[in-house]
Design a protein around this motif. Structure first.
Motif, mmCIF file in Angstrom:
data_model
loop_
_atom_site.group_PDB
_atom_site.id
_atom_site.type_symbol
_atom_site.label_atom_id
_atom_site.label_comp_id
_atom_site.label_asym_id
_atom_site.label_seq_id
_atom_site.Cartn_x
_atom_site.Cartn_y
_atom_site.Cartn_z
ATOM 1 N N ILE A 90 7.801 12.948 -10.832
ATOM 2 C CA ILE A 90 6.867 12.059 -10.158
ATOM 3 C C ILE A 90 6.272 11.109 -11.176
ATOM 4 C CG2 ILE A 90 4.734 11.956 -8.821
ATOM 5 C CD1 ILE A 90 7.123 13.082 -7.320
ATOM 6 N N PRO A 91 6.122 9.807 -10.839
ATOM 7 C CA PRO A 91 5.722 8.825 -11.833
ATOM 8 C C PRO A 91 4.327 8.985 -12.412
ATOM 9 C CG PRO A 91 6.485 7.788 -9.795
ATOM 10 C CD PRO A 91 6.439 9.247 -9.552
ATOM 11 N N GLY A 92 3.507 9.872 -11.856
ATOM 12 C CA GLY A 92 2.188 10.105 -12.447
ATOM 13 C C GLY A 92 1.247 8.944 -12.214
ATOM 14 N N SER A 93 0.614 8.454 -13.286
ATOM 15 C CA SER A 93 -0.432 7.458 -13.161
ATOM 16 C C SER A 93 0.097 6.045 -12.927
ATOM 17 C CB SER A 93 -1.303 7.481 -14.422
ATOM 18 O OG SER A 93 -0.525 7.170 -15.560
ATOM 19 N N LEU A 94 1.414 5.814 -13.114
ATOM 20 C CA LEU A 94 1.953 4.471 -12.922
ATOM 21 C C LEU A 94 1.875 4.048 -11.461
ATOM 22 C CD1 LEU A 94 5.124 4.566 -15.217
ATOM 23 C CD2 LEU A 94 2.900 3.521 -15.686
ATOM 24 N N TRP A 95 2.303 4.903 -10.556
ATOM 25 C CA TRP A 95 2.230 4.615 -9.124
ATOM 26 C C TRP A 95 2.344 5.928 -8.372
ATOM 27 C CZ3 TRP A 95 6.443 5.516 -5.749
ATOM 28 C CH2 TRP A 95 7.651 5.844 -6.379
ATOM 29 N N LYS A 96 1.939 5.899 -7.125
ATOM 30 C CA LYS A 96 1.935 7.129 -6.333
ATOM 31 C C LYS A 96 2.474 6.853 -4.940
ATOM 32 C CE LYS A 96 -1.963 8.891 -4.931
ATOM 33 N NZ LYS A 96 -3.291 9.553 -4.958
ATOM 34 N N LEU A 97 3.325 7.742 -4.486
ATOM 35 C CA LEU A 97 3.865 7.665 -3.138
ATOM 36 C C LEU A 97 2.791 8.087 -2.145
ATOM 37 C CD1 LEU A 97 6.755 6.960 -2.133
ATOM 38 C CD2 LEU A 97 7.132 9.403 -1.885
ATOM 39 N N GLY A 98 2.657 7.326 -1.079
ATOM 40 C CA GLY A 98 1.622 7.609 -0.087
ATOM 41 C C GLY A 98 2.188 8.178 1.198
ATOM 42 N N GLY A 171 19.267 2.641 17.395
ATOM 43 C CA GLY A 171 19.065 3.870 16.638
ATOM 44 C C GLY A 171 18.101 3.659 15.484
ATOM 45 N N MET A 172 17.853 4.721 14.746
ATOM 46 C CA MET A 172 16.912 4.622 13.633
ATOM 47 C C MET A 172 17.467 3.701 12.557
ATOM 48 S SD MET A 172 15.146 7.571 11.262
ATOM 49 C CE MET A 172 16.259 7.399 9.874
ATOM 50 N N HIS A 173 16.662 2.753 12.128
ATOM 51 C CA HIS A 173 17.102 1.757 11.153
ATOM 52 C C HIS A 173 16.605 2.068 9.750
ATOM 53 C CE1 HIS A 173 17.034 -2.229 9.068
ATOM 54 N NE2 HIS A 173 18.227 -2.309 9.633
ATOM 55 N N HIS A 174 15.314 2.375 9.608
ATOM 56 C CA HIS A 174 14.766 2.702 8.285
ATOM 57 C C HIS A 174 13.446 3.444 8.426
ATOM 58 C CE1 HIS A 174 12.570 -1.172 9.027
ATOM 59 N NE2 HIS A 174 11.594 -0.540 8.385
ATOM 60 N N ILE A 175 12.985 3.989 7.305
ATOM 61 C CA ILE A 175 11.651 4.567 7.247
ATOM 62 C C ILE A 175 10.822 3.754 6.256
ATOM 63 C CG2 ILE A 175 12.478 6.879 7.823
ATOM 64 C CD1 ILE A 175 12.091 7.632 4.872
ATOM 65 N N CYS A 176 9.534 3.699 6.483
ATOM 66 C CA CYS A 176 8.639 2.940 5.612
ATOM 67 C C CYS A 176 7.576 3.876 5.039
ATOM 68 C CB CYS A 176 7.960 1.805 6.377
ATOM 69 S SG CYS A 176 6.757 0.869 5.391
ATOM 70 N N ILE A 177 7.476 3.892 3.709
ATOM 71 C CA ILE A 177 6.512 4.746 3.009
ATOM 72 C C ILE A 177 5.587 3.870 2.176
ATOM 73 C CG2 ILE A 177 6.225 6.703 1.443
ATOM 74 C CD1 ILE A 177 9.107 7.486 2.060
ATOM 75 N N GLU A 178 4.329 4.184 2.196
ATOM 76 C CA GLU A 178 3.355 3.406 1.435
ATOM 77 C C GLU A 178 3.353 3.811 -0.036
ATOM 78 O OE1 GLU A 178 -0.467 3.835 3.232
ATOM 79 O OE2 GLU A 178 0.155 2.902 5.132
ATOM 80 N N VAL A 179 3.066 2.844 -0.905
ATOM 81 C CA VAL A 179 2.844 3.098 -2.325
ATOM 82 C C VAL A 179 1.573 2.367 -2.734
ATOM 83 C CG1 VAL A 179 5.277 3.437 -2.913
ATOM 84 C CG2 VAL A 179 4.308 1.145 -2.979
ATOM 85 N N ASP A 180 0.904 2.876 -3.762
ATOM 86 C CA ASP A 180 -0.356 2.250 -4.159
ATOM 87 C C ASP A 180 -0.155 1.024 -5.049
ATOM 88 O OD1 ASP A 180 0.541 3.625 -6.359
ATOM 89 O OD2 ASP A 180 -1.396 4.514 -6.870
ATOM 90 N N ASP A 181 1.001 0.909 -5.704
ATOM 91 C CA ASP A 181 1.300 -0.247 -6.561
ATOM 92 C C ASP A 181 2.788 -0.533 -6.442
ATOM 93 O OD1 ASP A 181 1.831 -2.073 -8.607
ATOM 94 O OD2 ASP A 181 0.313 -1.220 -9.942
ATOM 95 N N ILE A 182 3.132 -1.498 -5.607
ATOM 96 C CA ILE A 182 4.552 -1.712 -5.312
ATOM 97 C C ILE A 182 5.301 -2.291 -6.497
ATOM 98 C CG2 ILE A 182 4.295 -4.043 -4.334
ATOM 99 C CD1 ILE A 182 6.370 -3.059 -2.168
ATOM 100 N N ASN A 183 4.650 -3.136 -7.308
ATOM 101 C CA ASN A 183 5.337 -3.707 -8.463
ATOM 102 C C ASN A 183 5.655 -2.637 -9.502
ATOM 103 O OD1 ASN A 183 5.354 -6.394 -7.498
ATOM 104 N ND2 ASN A 183 3.245 -6.684 -8.154
ATOM 105 N N ALA A 184 4.706 -1.732 -9.742
ATOM 106 C CA ALA A 184 4.959 -0.623 -10.671
ATOM 107 C C ALA A 184 6.038 0.299 -10.126
ATOM 108 C CB ALA A 184 3.669 0.154 -10.920
ATOM 109 N N ALA A 185 6.027 0.520 -8.815
ATOM 110 C CA ALA A 185 7.034 1.385 -8.193
ATOM 111 C C ALA A 185 8.431 0.786 -8.348
ATOM 112 C CB ALA A 185 6.706 1.586 -6.713
ATOM 113 N N ILE A 186 8.567 -0.514 -8.101
ATOM 114 C CA ILE A 186 9.873 -1.165 -8.195
ATOM 115 C C ILE A 186 10.393 -1.119 -9.629
ATOM 116 C CG2 ILE A 186 11.060 -3.378 -8.006
ATOM 117 C CD1 ILE A 186 9.123 -3.992 -5.649
ATOM 118 N N ALA A 187 9.520 -1.431 -10.586
ATOM 119 C CA ALA A 187 9.944 -1.412 -11.991
ATOM 120 C C ALA A 187 10.396 -0.023 -12.405
ATOM 121 C CB ALA A 187 8.784 -1.886 -12.879
ATOM 122 N N ASP A 188 9.661 1.000 -11.979
ATOM 123 C CA ASP A 188 10.002 2.371 -12.339
ATOM 124 C C ASP A 188 11.314 2.805 -11.685
ATOM 125 O OD1 ASP A 188 9.211 5.036 -13.501
ATOM 126 O OD2 ASP A 188 9.229 5.577 -11.391
#
Length: 228
Positions: A90-98, A171-188
């Motif tokens: 888990i990325p820890g302090s960089l970003w968090k999955l919501g 049918g089901m197309h995708h799921i959407c999950i929140e993140v607290d910092d999307i730029n940090a999440a993408i980079a990681d």
């Protein structure tokens, strides 16, 4: 004899506790360490009691045992709340999955699908909103713990049109999950070889930046990240 029985009873209790407790940390008793070094005439005892130099095998074993007993006497139980638990990967302090924001369902008939959830199932259903940048019409169905997003093609180049060609009934197309910092999440995630479907984030249906992750890197599921 009494001392021997006490030691046996204590050893049993310690083993029983170790077998049933997951979150234990041990702090060394410095007095026990010094006592073992003096009593057993050891040249060196490591802090964990595993590396011991002594004139005899019996002396080494006795010294090591004394240190370990001293450690167990001062065993301190630590409980961690779920918010403080550390999980490998888990990325820890960089970003968090919501939380799960929504589950998206592609539908060939938007009004029919909206009527199913509104009139038959009794859910609160939004009006249709066009999102030309994404090539879709969206309708949100409010649920107690998340939402459903009904998707219908908008324009000739809509990705939903291609999906419906392969899945005529939708049918089901995708799921959407929140993140607290999307730029940090993408980079990681890019460092971890998770591909994205675009180079930059785009504004999604909730007016917040979103990014889609490649389904081949997510066990066959199209995952949308949305900044919460």
């Amino acid at each position: 004899m009494v001392l021997f029985l006490q030691q046996c009873a204590y050893s049993f209790l310690v083993k029983h506790q170790l077998a049933h407790e997951d979150n234990l940390t041990f702090k060394f008793n410095t007095n026990a360490l010094a006592h073992a070094r003096q009593r057993y005439r050891t040249v060196r005892i490591s802090e964990d009691g595993k590396d011991v130099e002594n004139d005899s095998n019996a002396g080494r074993a006795a010294a090591a045992g004394a240190v370990r007993r001293g450690c167990l006497v001062t065993a301190a139980r630590r409980r961690f709340s779920s918010s403080k638990a550390v999980t490998p990967g888990i990325p820890g302090s960089l970003w968090k999955l919501g939380r799960l924001n929504h589950i998206a369902i592609a539908v060939p008939d938007l009004e029919k699908a909206a009527a199913l959830y509104r009139d038959v199932l009794g859910a609160q259903v939004s009006a249709a909103v066009p999102l030309p940048e994404h090539g879709v019409y969206t309708v949100f169905v409010e649920l107690g713990n998340t939402k459903l997003e009904l998707l219908h093609p908008l324009g000739d180049k809509s990705p939903i049109a291609g999906f419906l060609q392969k899945n005529k009934s939708g049918g089901m197309h995708h799921i959407c999950i929140e993140v607290d910092d999307i730029n940090a999440a993408i980079a990681d995630l890019k460092e971890k070889k998770i591909r994205t479907l675009s180079e930059q984030t785009r504004i999604g249906a909730h007016g917040k930046p979103v990014m889609f992750l490649h389904p081949k890197d997510c066990d066959g599921v199209l995952v949308e990240l949305e900044e919460g």
